[in-house]
Write an enzyme that holds these catalytic residues in place. Structure first.
Site, PDB file in Angstrom:
ATOM      1  N   LYS A 263       0.838  -1.194   0.000  1.00  0.00           N
ATOM      2  CA  LYS A 263       0.000   0.000   0.000  1.00  0.00           C
ATOM      3  C   LYS A 263       0.883   1.257   0.000  1.00  0.00           C
ATOM      4  O   LYS A 263       2.013   1.195   0.479  1.00  0.00           O
ATOM      5  CB  LYS A 263      -0.862   0.015   1.268  1.00  0.00           C
ATOM      6  CG  LYS A 263      -2.034  -0.939   1.253  1.00  0.00           C
ATOM      7  CD  LYS A 263      -2.888  -0.751   2.487  1.00  0.00           C
ATOM      8  CE  LYS A 263      -4.078  -1.697   2.482  1.00  0.00           C
ATOM      9  NZ  LYS A 263      -5.018  -1.461   1.370  1.00  0.00           N
ATOM     10  N   ARG A 337     -10.659 -11.087   1.600  1.00  0.00           N
ATOM     11  CA  ARG A 337     -11.523 -12.111   0.996  1.00  0.00           C
ATOM     12  C   ARG A 337     -10.882 -13.493   1.081  1.00  0.00           C
ATOM     13  O   ARG A 337     -11.573 -14.499   1.124  1.00  0.00           O
ATOM     14  CB  ARG A 337     -11.864 -11.711  -0.446  1.00  0.00           C
ATOM     15  CG  ARG A 337     -10.665 -11.607  -1.348  1.00  0.00           C
ATOM     16  CD  ARG A 337     -10.956 -10.853  -2.640  1.00  0.00           C
ATOM     17  NE  ARG A 337     -10.977  -9.393  -2.446  1.00  0.00           N
ATOM     18  CZ  ARG A 337     -11.239  -8.520  -3.421  1.00  0.00           C
ATOM     19  NH1 ARG A 337     -11.519  -8.940  -4.638  1.00  0.00           N
ATOM     20  NH2 ARG A 337     -11.241  -7.226  -3.167  1.00  0.00           N
TER      21      ARG A 337
HETATM   22  N1  BES Z   1      -8.384  -3.416   4.086  1.00  0.00           N
HETATM   23  C1  BES Z   1      -8.436  -3.057   2.714  1.00  0.00           C
HETATM   24  C2  BES Z   1      -9.680  -2.272   2.358  1.00  0.00           C
HETATM   25  C3  BES Z   1      -9.693  -0.821   2.783  1.00  0.00           C
HETATM   26  C4  BES Z   1      -8.939   0.110   2.118  1.00  0.00           C
HETATM   27  C5  BES Z   1     -10.527  -0.420   3.802  1.00  0.00           C
HETATM   28  C6  BES Z   1      -8.996   1.426   2.485  1.00  0.00           C
HETATM   29  C7  BES Z   1     -10.599   0.913   4.145  1.00  0.00           C
HETATM   30  C8  BES Z   1      -9.826   1.840   3.500  1.00  0.00           C
HETATM   31  C9  BES Z   1      -8.425  -4.308   1.835  1.00  0.00           C
HETATM   32  O1  BES Z   1      -7.683  -5.365   2.319  1.00  0.00           O
HETATM   33  C10 BES Z   1      -7.820  -3.909   0.539  1.00  0.00           C
HETATM   34  O2  BES Z   1      -6.672  -3.558   0.525  1.00  0.00           O
HETATM   35  N2  BES Z   1      -8.606  -3.948  -0.535  1.00  0.00           N
HETATM   36  C11 BES Z   1      -8.137  -3.551  -1.805  1.00  0.00           C
HETATM   37  C12 BES Z   1      -8.670  -4.510  -2.826  1.00  0.00           C
HETATM   38  C13 BES Z   1      -8.073  -4.322  -4.191  1.00  0.00           C
HETATM   39  C14 BES Z   1      -6.633  -4.748  -4.199  1.00  0.00           C
HETATM   40  C15 BES Z   1      -8.865  -5.121  -5.178  1.00  0.00           C
HETATM   41  C16 BES Z   1      -8.647  -2.141  -2.076  1.00  0.00           C
HETATM   42  O3  BES Z   1      -9.779  -1.834  -1.728  1.00  0.00           O
HETATM   43  O4  BES Z   1      -7.869  -1.338  -2.588  1.00  0.00           O
HETATM   44 MN    MN Z   2      -5.630  -5.258   1.755  1.00  0.00          MN
END
Ligand code: BES
Ligand code: MN
Ligand code: ZN
Length: 505
Positions: A263, A337
């Site tokens: 991230k 997921r």
């Molecule tokens: N925990 C995150 C989702 C999230 C991101 C919650 C920002 C709140 C704020 C999750 O694990 C994630 O990183 N999801 C990705 C999925 C993508 C790679 C398809 C996302 O939402 O960017």
């Molecule tokens: Mn994630």
């Protein structure tokens, strides 16, 4: 903080031993000849206490014998949302004087929903996170007295609200803890602590158990971390033995770096909140232990960190889930997921009446719904509408999203049964479609709480959502299936709690 419910008239309220007295007035002209009502009536006529929810007037020793500080507050239309904003504002104003004992008195009798909103708002206004601070001042309020015209009529709603407040506070506490103070092991210990409450049992599985069960997706996410994973199984047995339970599955990523698909640095600290689904399950169990309603509930929490070291999973790796289905990990940041898929498969063994997973799953859901409503996904109309209703009743709202099969197109893979991500478009829905592939054997709903579980910015902190929604759903279910035996005191005729008999979901 202790809450107490008492039958109180306005004239008696003045004599209550409290450091601060909050008096809530409904819409329109204020009637009554006691000194408090006369004071408020004058203030309203003069325009100093406008007729709008959230408007307050703080006074210092306005009446002989009264508490030091008196806050008059308008309830507007008196609907739960208005009661909530009135109490938030009034407690905010009263807090300046650091009261230990707070009295909140309704000038006109509230209904059950109004009373619940008042209790939850008072608790919310007083919450302070302290665990990892040394200087923060604890909240001064120790006791909250809630005064209504007829306390016995509202006792059941009051007990429910107090237990819900306790559960929300518990969820907030665990949500807020930094990841180094809330590892999977520490979280499992918190769950074990709940196992000491009546009718609750807790079992914790470790890496060996997970491998034996074939949870390759969960184990895959955890393998890049040196903190060991935990799989928490909570059981609340309040219903008849053998009655199908509701299973709650909470995403318990105690920190989400994104893994190899790292991230960006900005706001990455907020990924300590990636276990808020898990925290909401713990909060619900905290409240169940207190209320002891007549139903069976199972809580499942896959807990691990999503880290990035030499052992971490890589884009393109294929994992074998407990269901037997294989998954190509195209993005290691879509880890929620993966861990949930194995928990959803594990849920089958309980022959559940319904399974609800709660997860901070997608940034896309934040874009779609912001911080107001959680995303609700379910192919089961009865379950979806029961959850929607519970959200409205508890002011912890959700919004139903689609699950058309076309949304799963993008999850196709040339190297496994499915990929863990589709394109950017409709990201909250494609994530839900992924989960659905593991939840076909029982009525299932998914709550994406990525936007609602915490607040960013100056007010950064966990909200405790959706504990209110989930408890409202579960208690309604207990009342609907078990009636008076549910452990919630029966309401006298004509004094409904605002809950209607619910459907079969
Ligand atoms: N925990 C995150 C989702 C999230 C991101 C919650 C920002 C709140 C704020 C999750 O694990 C994630 O990183 N999801 C990705 C999925 C993508 C790679 C398809 C996302 O939402 O960017
Ligand atoms: Mn994630
Ligand atoms: Zn995550």
């Amino acid at each position: 903080m202790d809450f107490q419910l008492k039958t109180l008239t306005l004239s008696r309220a003045v004599a209550e031993k409290a450091d601060a007295l909050i008096v809530l007035f409904a819409d329109g002209a204020i009637a009554g000849q006691d000194p408090l009502a006369r004071l408020a009536s004058e203030a309203r006529k003069a325009g100093d206490l406008p007729d709008k929810a959230g408007k307050t007037l703080a006074l210092y020793k306005p009446l002989a014998g009264a508490s030091r500080s008196v806050v008059l507050a308008s309830l507007g239309d008196g609907k739960p949302a208005s009661v909530r904003s009135a109490v938030l504002a009034a407690v905010g104003a009263a807090k300046a004087g650091k009261p230990k004992r707070l009295a909140i008195v309704f000038a006109q009798a509230p209904d059950a929903a109004g009373l619940r909103a008042a209790v939850l708002a008072a608790s919310e206004a007083c919450y302070v996170y302290l665990t990892t601070t040394s200087k923060a001042e604890p909240n001064s309020v120790r006791d909250v007295l809630v005064g209504v015209a007829d306390a016995p009529a509202l006792k059941a709603a009051f007990d429910e609200a107090v237990a819900t407040a306790t559960g929300i506070e518990f969820a907030k506490e665990w949500g807020n803890r930094p990841a180094n103070h809330c590892t999977p092991t520490v979280l499992a210990d918190a769950a074990r602590g709940l196992g000491k409450l009546p009718k609750i049992k807790c079992e914790v599985l470790d890496h060996k158990d997970i491998v034996k069960l074939g949870m390759g997706a969960f184990a895959g996410v955890a393998q890049g971390a040196s903190e060991p994973l935990r799989f928490i199984v909570l059981n609340y047995n309040g219903g008849p033995k053998g009655e199908a339970p509701v299973v709650l599955v909470g995403k318990g990523i105690t920190f989400d770096t994104g893994g190899v698909s790292l991230k960006p640095a900005a706001e990455m600290d907020e990924m300590k909140f990636d276990m808020c689904g898990a925290a909401s399950v713990l909060g619900v169990f905290r409240a169940l232990g207190e209320l002891q309603p007549a139903l069976n509930v199972v809580g499942l929490i896959p807990a691990c960190e999503n880290m990035n070291d030499g052992k971490a999973i890589k884009p393109g790796d294929v994992l074998k889930s407990m269901s037997g289905q294989t998954i190509e990990v195209l993005n290691t940041d879509a880890e929620g997921r993966l861990i949930l898929s194995d928990a959803l498969t594990y849920a089958k063994r309980f022959s559940p009446a319904a399974v609800i997973d709660i997860a901070t799953l997608t940034g896309a859901c934040v874009i779609a719904l912001g911080g107001v409503r959680s995303g609700l996904f379910s192919a089961d109309d009865a379950l979806a509408s029961a959850l929607e209703k519970a959200g409205e009743a508890s002011l912890d709202r959700c919004w139903r999203m689609p699950l058309d099969d076309e949304y799963s197109e993008g999850l196709k893979s040339n190297f496994a049964d499915m990929a863990n991500v589709a394109g950017r478009a409709g990201g909250a829905v494609t994530a839900a479609k992924f989960l659905q592939k593991f939840a076909l054997d029982y009525p299932w709903a998914h709550l994406d709480i990525a936007g609602t579980a915490w607040k960013s910015g100056a007010a950064k902190g966990s909200t405790g959502r959706p504990v209110g929604l989930l408890l409202s759903y579960l208690l309604e279910r207990a009342a609907g299936t078990a009636g008076a035996a549910s452990g919630r005191a029966k309401q006298p005729a004509g004094k409904k709690t605002g809950r209607k008999a619910r459907s079969a979901a």
